[in-house]
Design a protein around this motif. Structure first.
Motif, PDB file in Angstrom:
ATOM      1  N   LEU B 464       0.835  -1.191   0.000  1.00 11.71           N
ATOM      2  CA  LEU B 464       0.000   0.000   0.000  1.00 11.71           C
ATOM      3  C   LEU B 464       0.879   1.253   0.000  1.00 11.71           C
ATOM      4  O   LEU B 464       1.919   1.280   0.631  1.00 11.71           O
ATOM      5  N   GLY B 465       0.403   2.244  -0.674  1.00  5.72           N
ATOM      6  CA  GLY B 465       1.154   3.497  -0.782  1.00  5.72           C
ATOM      7  C   GLY B 465       1.372   4.167   0.558  1.00  5.72           C
ATOM      8  O   GLY B 465       1.000   3.639   1.602  1.00  5.72           O
ATOM      9  N   PRO B 466       1.979   5.337   0.536  1.00  2.64           N
ATOM     10  CA  PRO B 466       2.361   5.988   1.792  1.00  2.64           C
ATOM     11  C   PRO B 466       1.184   6.679   2.477  1.00  2.64           C
ATOM     12  O   PRO B 466       1.164   7.899   2.603  1.00  2.64           O
ATOM     13  N   PHE B 467       0.223   5.924   2.906  1.00  2.00           N
ATOM     14  CA  PHE B 467      -0.893   6.520   3.627  1.00  2.00           C
ATOM     15  C   PHE B 467      -0.560   6.576   5.107  1.00  2.00           C
ATOM     16  O   PHE B 467      -0.010   5.632   5.662  1.00  2.00           O
ATOM     17  N   GLU B 468      -0.922   7.685   5.752  1.00  2.01           N
ATOM     18  CA  GLU B 468      -0.700   7.776   7.194  1.00  2.01           C
ATOM     19  C   GLU B 468      -1.720   6.931   7.942  1.00  2.01           C
ATOM     20  O   GLU B 468      -1.414   6.281   8.928  1.00  2.01           O
ATOM     21  N   VAL B 469      -2.949   6.992   7.446  1.00  5.14           N
ATOM     22  CA  VAL B 469      -4.033   6.288   8.129  1.00  5.14           C
ATOM     23  C   VAL B 469      -4.897   5.568   7.109  1.00  5.14           C
ATOM     24  O   VAL B 469      -5.191   6.106   6.040  1.00  5.14           O
ATOM     25  N   VAL B 470      -5.280   4.355   7.430  1.00  8.06           N
ATOM     26  CA  VAL B 470      -6.282   3.646   6.646  1.00  8.06           C
ATOM     27  C   VAL B 470      -7.479   3.447   7.554  1.00  8.06           C
ATOM     28  O   VAL B 470      -7.336   3.040   8.712  1.00  8.06           O
ATOM     29  N   GLU B 471      -8.657   3.791   7.051  1.00  9.91           N
ATOM     30  CA  GLU B 471      -9.875   3.649   7.846  1.00  9.91           C
ATOM     31  C   GLU B 471     -10.827   2.710   7.118  1.00  9.91           C
ATOM     32  O   GLU B 471     -11.564   3.142   6.233  1.00  9.91           O
ATOM     33  N   PRO B 472     -10.796   1.424   7.437  1.00  9.47           N
ATOM     34  CA  PRO B 472     -11.687   0.500   6.745  1.00  9.47           C
ATOM     35  C   PRO B 472     -13.073   0.491   7.380  1.00  9.47           C
ATOM     36  O   PRO B 472     -13.211   0.374   8.597  1.00  9.47           O
ATOM     37  N   LEU B 473     -14.082   0.653   6.547  1.00  8.60           N
ATOM     38  CA  LEU B 473     -15.476   0.587   7.012  1.00  8.60           C
ATOM     39  C   LEU B 473     -16.147  -0.497   6.178  1.00  8.60           C
ATOM     40  O   LEU B 473     -16.166  -0.405   4.956  1.00  8.60           O
ATOM     41  N   LEU B 474     -16.658  -1.531   6.823  1.00 12.52           N
ATOM     42  CA  LEU B 474     -17.078  -2.697   6.055  1.00 12.52           C
ATOM     43  C   LEU B 474     -18.379  -2.499   5.287  1.00 12.52           C
ATOM     44  O   LEU B 474     -18.628  -3.182   4.317  1.00 12.52           O
ATOM     45  N   CYS B 475     -19.234  -1.590   5.724  1.00  5.90           N
ATOM     46  CA  CYS B 475     -20.446  -1.337   4.949  1.00  5.90           C
ATOM     47  C   CYS B 475     -20.149  -0.265   3.903  1.00  5.90           C
ATOM     48  O   CYS B 475     -19.256   0.566   4.095  1.00  5.90           O
ATOM     49  N   ASP B 476     -20.892  -0.266   2.814  1.00  6.27           N
ATOM     50  CA  ASP B 476     -20.688   0.740   1.772  1.00  6.27           C
ATOM     51  C   ASP B 476     -20.883   2.124   2.358  1.00  6.27           C
ATOM     52  O   ASP B 476     -21.895   2.397   2.999  1.00  6.27           O
ATOM     53  N   LEU B 477     -19.914   2.995   2.169  1.00  5.59           N
ATOM     54  CA  LEU B 477     -19.960   4.376   2.665  1.00  5.59           C
ATOM     55  C   LEU B 477     -20.065   4.459   4.184  1.00  5.59           C
ATOM     56  O   LEU B 477     -20.540   5.446   4.726  1.00  5.59           O
ATOM     57  N   GLY B 478     -19.678   3.402   4.848  1.00  2.26           N
ATOM     58  CA  GLY B 478     -19.718   3.428   6.316  1.00  2.26           C
ATOM     59  C   GLY B 478     -21.068   2.985   6.844  1.00  2.26           C
ATOM     60  O   GLY B 478     -21.844   2.321   6.142  1.00  2.26           O
ATOM     61  N   CYS B 479     -21.381   3.402   8.067  1.00  3.74           N
ATOM     62  CA  CYS B 479     -22.583   2.899   8.730  1.00  3.74           C
ATOM     63  C   CYS B 479     -23.865   3.228   7.958  1.00  3.74           C
ATOM     64  O   CYS B 479     -24.856   2.514   8.078  1.00  3.74           O
ATOM     65  N   ALA B 480     -23.841   4.297   7.168  1.00  5.10           N
ATOM     66  CA  ALA B 480     -25.041   4.640   6.383  1.00  5.10           C
ATOM     67  C   ALA B 480     -25.378   3.516   5.418  1.00  5.10           C
ATOM     68  O   ALA B 480     -26.514   3.399   4.962  1.00  5.10           O
ATOM     69  N   GLY B 481     -24.386   2.683   5.093  1.00  7.78           N
ATOM     70  CA  GLY B 481     -24.617   1.595   4.155  1.00  7.78           C
ATOM     71  C   GLY B 481     -25.070   0.311   4.820  1.00  7.78           C
ATOM     72  O   GLY B 481     -25.160  -0.726   4.171  1.00  7.78           O
ATOM     73  N   SER B 482     -25.364   0.375   6.096  1.00  5.10           N
ATOM     74  CA  SER B 482     -25.840  -0.828   6.787  1.00  5.10           C
ATOM     75  C   SER B 482     -27.130  -1.325   6.144  1.00  5.10           C
ATOM     76  O   SER B 482     -28.020  -0.542   5.837  1.00  5.10           O
ATOM     77  N   PRO B 483     -27.226  -2.644   5.933  1.00  6.47           N
ATOM     78  CA  PRO B 483     -28.445  -3.174   5.328  1.00  6.47           C
ATOM     79  C   PRO B 483     -29.669  -2.981   6.216  1.00  6.47           C
ATOM     80  O   PRO B 483     -30.793  -3.195   5.766  1.00  6.47           O
ATOM     81  N   LEU B 484     -29.457  -2.568   7.441  1.00  5.61           N
ATOM     82  CA  LEU B 484     -30.594  -2.354   8.335  1.00  5.61           C
ATOM     83  C   LEU B 484     -31.290  -1.021   8.071  1.00  5.61           C
ATOM     84  O   LEU B 484     -32.378  -0.773   8.584  1.00  5.61           O
ATOM     85  N   PHE B 485     -30.649  -0.165   7.293  1.00  8.58           N
ATOM     86  CA  PHE B 485     -31.287   1.109   6.955  1.00  8.58           C
ATOM     87  C   PHE B 485     -32.178   0.931   5.728  1.00  8.58           C
ATOM     88  O   PHE B 485     -31.855   0.178   4.821  1.00  8.58           O
ATOM     89  N   ARG B 486     -33.266   1.652   5.694  1.00  5.53           N
ATOM     90  CA  ARG B 486     -34.204   1.560   4.579  1.00  5.53           C
ATOM     91  C   ARG B 486     -33.637   2.275   3.365  1.00  5.53           C
ATOM     92  O   ARG B 486     -33.833   1.875   2.233  1.00  5.53           O
ATOM     93  N   GLN B 487     -32.967   3.381   3.630  1.00 11.63           N
ATOM     94  CA  GLN B 487     -32.541   4.272   2.570  1.00 11.63           C
ATOM     95  C   GLN B 487     -31.207   3.802   1.988  1.00 11.63           C
ATOM     96  O   GLN B 487     -30.409   3.194   2.691  1.00 11.63           O
ATOM     97  N   ASP B 488     -30.994   4.081   0.720  1.00 16.25           N
ATOM     98  CA  ASP B 488     -29.719   3.735   0.101  1.00 16.25           C
ATOM     99  C   ASP B 488     -28.562   4.432   0.830  1.00 16.25           C
ATOM    100  O   ASP B 488     -28.716   5.546   1.337  1.00 16.25           O
ATOM    101  N   ALA B 489     -27.407   3.770   0.813  1.00 13.57           N
ATOM    102  CA  ALA B 489     -26.236   4.291   1.518  1.00 13.57           C
ATOM    103  C   ALA B 489     -25.909   5.732   1.128  1.00 13.57           C
ATOM    104  O   ALA B 489     -25.604   6.567   1.969  1.00 13.57           O
ATOM    105  N   HIS B 490     -25.998   6.034  -0.143  1.00 14.06           N
ATOM    106  CA  HIS B 490     -25.615   7.369  -0.613  1.00 14.06           C
ATOM    107  C   HIS B 490     -26.546   8.436  -0.054  1.00 14.06           C
ATOM    108  O   HIS B 490     -26.126   9.547   0.247  1.00 14.06           O
ATOM    109  N   LEU B 491     -27.819   8.079   0.049  1.00 19.62           N
ATOM    110  CA  LEU B 491     -28.778   9.059   0.580  1.00 19.62           C
ATOM    111  C   LEU B 491     -28.627   9.173   2.099  1.00 19.62           C
ATOM    112  O   LEU B 491     -28.651  10.268   2.654  1.00 19.62           O
TER     113      LEU B 491
END
Lengths: 117, 585
Positions: B464-491
């Motif tokens: 991996l390139g010279p990144f200071e920090v990597v922040e992995p979020l397993l749902c798409d776009l982070g918690c907003a992408g949780s399948p438990l939400f009704r709305q699409d992750a982007h919205l």
């Protein structure tokens, strides 16, 4: 070395418990906090404290034997507590420093002997 | 699996002093807790118990054993501690002479607890008593068997479609004729299988029956789940559900990122930001070599849960948030509510409200600027995903003059989508939209399971390139992408306009003990036996058809081979294999 054998060599008396308990090392201290941190299995606890609380520490930390110094004999309730939890009690006529020195010599150099106080 | 017990402590009773610690020890030993953890727990417990005996009228020791942790609270009705800082100083003591003669009161008690515990919190008010709370971590090897997944299986709904098998990133699922089964030692509590399941057979364990609190802590995305309704209306409806106060999780996210950025500034290696508790579990299980790079902080949900003095409910959007909060074992946590459950409860209340709250929504503010007069669809921010739009605030400076399509954020792959040099300016001093990720130079936020795994693999391989920090979020776009939400992750990721009342200004990052590897993937504790098993697995896998059809209920032929060798399954499960074939086990 067995605790009865050790007691005989340092001129101390086994007042309670099974003399065959094996002792590999020793540690000494007069503060409960120090005793808690230094306790290890198979070690002899050497202290100026008497009281039942020393027995409680030995029980909690699984220390098999306690050596009291200056010829201070534990009272009956202390002996009863030792019997209850299978601990050996030894009374040394010498002071803490002298007792530690004698035990140190008996257990041999190179053995882990933690002196305190 | 949570085990609780409570032991009374009588103040001034030196005869019985230590009995609570003795009972605690017996319980820990019966549970098979590792000797070293027992020893540390006992030293700390005994010191705390003796403090109660020496100084207080009475008190109690409360024990809570959770997967991986022992939590002990010693609460007393005593004079309290005037100055806790001073009391933590070795040798400082207010004990009377007769107590000192017994070997106590040497001013070593509290420092000794601190030395032996993985975490110590002391709360005390003069005249009100003292609460000494500490935590002892049980090494992973010993607690692995106690790890429990927060996933709920509704076997009756399973249609045997096998989609969950292929979605699980750690091969923790099997589908049996009776429904899905979780191999708990492999489950990282992400939401991948919940998302994959079309019939709702896999869900987040529903909330318990416990009483609800007045305060709700929830991800801000919850407020953006109802099209046409503003955050204010959702908060109003939450009020009808009984939540007088709603706090969003985002300030703790931001505090964590600040702390991690600070740590990364002086670090030699790339630091991993533990925002997503499922990503943390993934690293513990699948990327243990990256553990030294994982910043030793609690995830935002744990940090938020651990600092609440008043009872609160917690809205969780994945099993990992739930199990992380559960492991944290906060006493004031009244109830955990999965966000899908909350949305279901909110819907009928919101249906009664008139629509038209859209004016409150954040995207509207930028709309006049964002929509060009000609309405060209390809270039309007409105047509881009939320991740790009966040970077857009600085976009005028970052876009090259020639507007070359290869360099515009919209054309970059997800890994490169980090915000660039001007990004720090995107975070307004007034605390503006809190859903803005920590956009800093050298900060790589990577979202979605596939991408997170790819980046962690590269990081592990040193590619991996010279990144200071990597922040992995397993749902798409982070918690907003949780399948438990009704709305699409982007919205959902747009986030609502957050009013001041939603933000806890005192949110802080919460340091934690370095995390330990989970041995779930290990074939055997003994290396030689593991090598032997690996050989047998390879051999058997070669004999299996290699179609990975999942008809046996395992995600792949290789994992069926592993199940067979580890005794979880027999080869008869494979419908393509003639078990009479010579040489099969």
């Amino acid at each position: 070395m067995q605790v009865a054998q050790l007691a005989a060599r340092i001129g101390a008396e086994l007042v309670e418990g099974d003399g065959r308990i094996e002792i590999g090392s020793a540690f000494a201290g007069d503060r409960i906090s120090d005793l808690l941190n230094r306790a290890s299995d198979g070690a002899l606890l050497i202290t100026n404290l008497t009281g039942e609380q020393v027995l409680r520490v030995a029980e909690l930390m699984e220390v098999p034997a306690i050596c009291f110094c200056e010829g201070r004999c534990p009272d009956e309730s202390c002996c009863a507590a030792a019997r209850r939890c299978d601990k050996a009690l030894v009374v040394s006529p010498a002071g803490l420093f002298e007792t530690c020195g004698r035990i140190h010599a008996c257990l041999g150099l190179g053995k882990e002997v933690i002196g305190g106080v | 699996m949570v085990c609780r017990a409570s032991y009374p402590i009588a103040g001034g009773d030196f005869e019985r002093a230590g009995s609570a610690s003795r009972e605690l020890k017996a319980v820990l030993k019966r549970l098979g807790v590792a000797a070293q953890a027992v020893r540390r727990a006992i030293i700390a417990a005994y010191e705390a118990e003796m403090n109660t005996v020496i100084y207080a009228r009475q008190g109690r020791m409360e024990l809570r054993i959770e997967p991986g942790r022992i939590r002990i609270d010693v609460v007393d009705e005593g004079p309290g501690i005037e100055d806790i800082g001073q009391a933590m100083h070795e040798g400082f003591s207010t004990a009377p002479a007769h107590v000192r003669q017994m070997g106590f009161g040497a001013g070593m008690g509290l420092p000794n607890i601190e030395r032996n515990a993985d975490e110590l919190v002391i709360r005390s008010e003069p005249g009100q008593g003292t609460r000494v709370r500490f935590r002892i971590d049980i090494p992973a090897e010993d607690s692995a068997s106690a790890i429990r997944s927060a996933l709920e299986i509704r076997a009756g709904r399973c249609k045997q479609c096998m989609r969950c098998l292929h979605a699980c990133p750690t091969g923790a699922l099997r589908v049996r004729p009776t429904g899905p089964r979780v191999l708990e030692h492999l489950c990282i509590d992400c939401a991948a299988c919940i998302e994959a399941c079309p019939s709702g057979a896999l869900a987040l364990e529903a909330a318990g029956e416990e009483a609800r609190a007045d305060r709700l802590i929830a991800p801000a995305a919850l407020l953006a789940q109802f099209p046409g309704l503003g955050a204010g209306q959702v908060i109003e409806a939450l009020g009808e559900l009984g939540y007088g106060q709603v706090l969003v999780l985002e300030p703790w996210e931001r505090a964590l990122r600040e702390a991690v950025a600070e740590m990364a500034a002086g670090a030699q290696r790339t630091i991993i930001c533990p925002t997503c508790p499922a990503a943390v579990r993934l690293i513990e299980l699948r990327f243990p070599s990256l553990l030294p790079q994982l910043a030793p902080f609690d995830s935002p949900v744990e940090a938020a849960a651990s600092c609440q003095a008043e009872p609160f409910d917690l809205a969780v959007c994945c099993p990992a948030q739930r199990s992380a909060a559960e492991r944290r074992g906060t006493e004031t946590l009244a109830r955990m509510r999965p966000v899908d459950d909350l949305q279901r409860a909110l819907l009928p209340l919101l249906a009664k409200l008139p629509a038209g709250g859209a004016a409150e929504r954040r995207c509207d503010e930028t709309a006049p600027h964002a929509r060009p007069a000609d309405g060209g669809p390809q270039t309007t921010p409105a047509h881009r995903g939320a991740a790009e739009r966040r970077c857009d605030e600085t976009a005028p400076h970052t876009r090259p003059a020639d507007g070359g399509p290869q360099t515009t954020p919209a054309h970059l792959g997800p890994a490169e989508r980090r915000c660039d040099e001007t990004a720090p300016h995107t975070r307004p001093a007034d605390g503006g939209p809190l859903t803005t990720p920590a956009a800093r130079p050298g900060w790589l936020e990577v979202t979605g399971m596939r991408h997170a795994i790819a980046v962690l693999e590269q990081l592990e391989d040193g590619l991996l390139g010279p990144f200071e920090v990597v922040e992995p979020l397993l749902c798409d776009l982070g918690c907003a992408g949780s399948p438990l939400f009704r709305q699409d992750a982007h919205l959902g990721a747009q986030g609502p306009e957050l009013a001041g009342g939603l933000i806890d200004e005192s949110a802080q990052a919460s340091p934690c003990a370095p995390r330990k590897a989970l041995p779930g993937l290990r074939l055997d504790a003994d290396m030689a036996a593991a090598v032997d098993k690996l050989g047998r697995i390879d051999e058997l896998a070669r004999r299996l058809p290699g179609r990975d059809c999942a008809m046996c209920g395992a995600p792949s032929c290789a994992l069926l081979a592993e199940d067979v060798v580890l005794g979880r399954e027999d080869t008869g499960a494979c419908p393509h294999l003639d078990t009479d074939e010579e040489g099969l086990p």
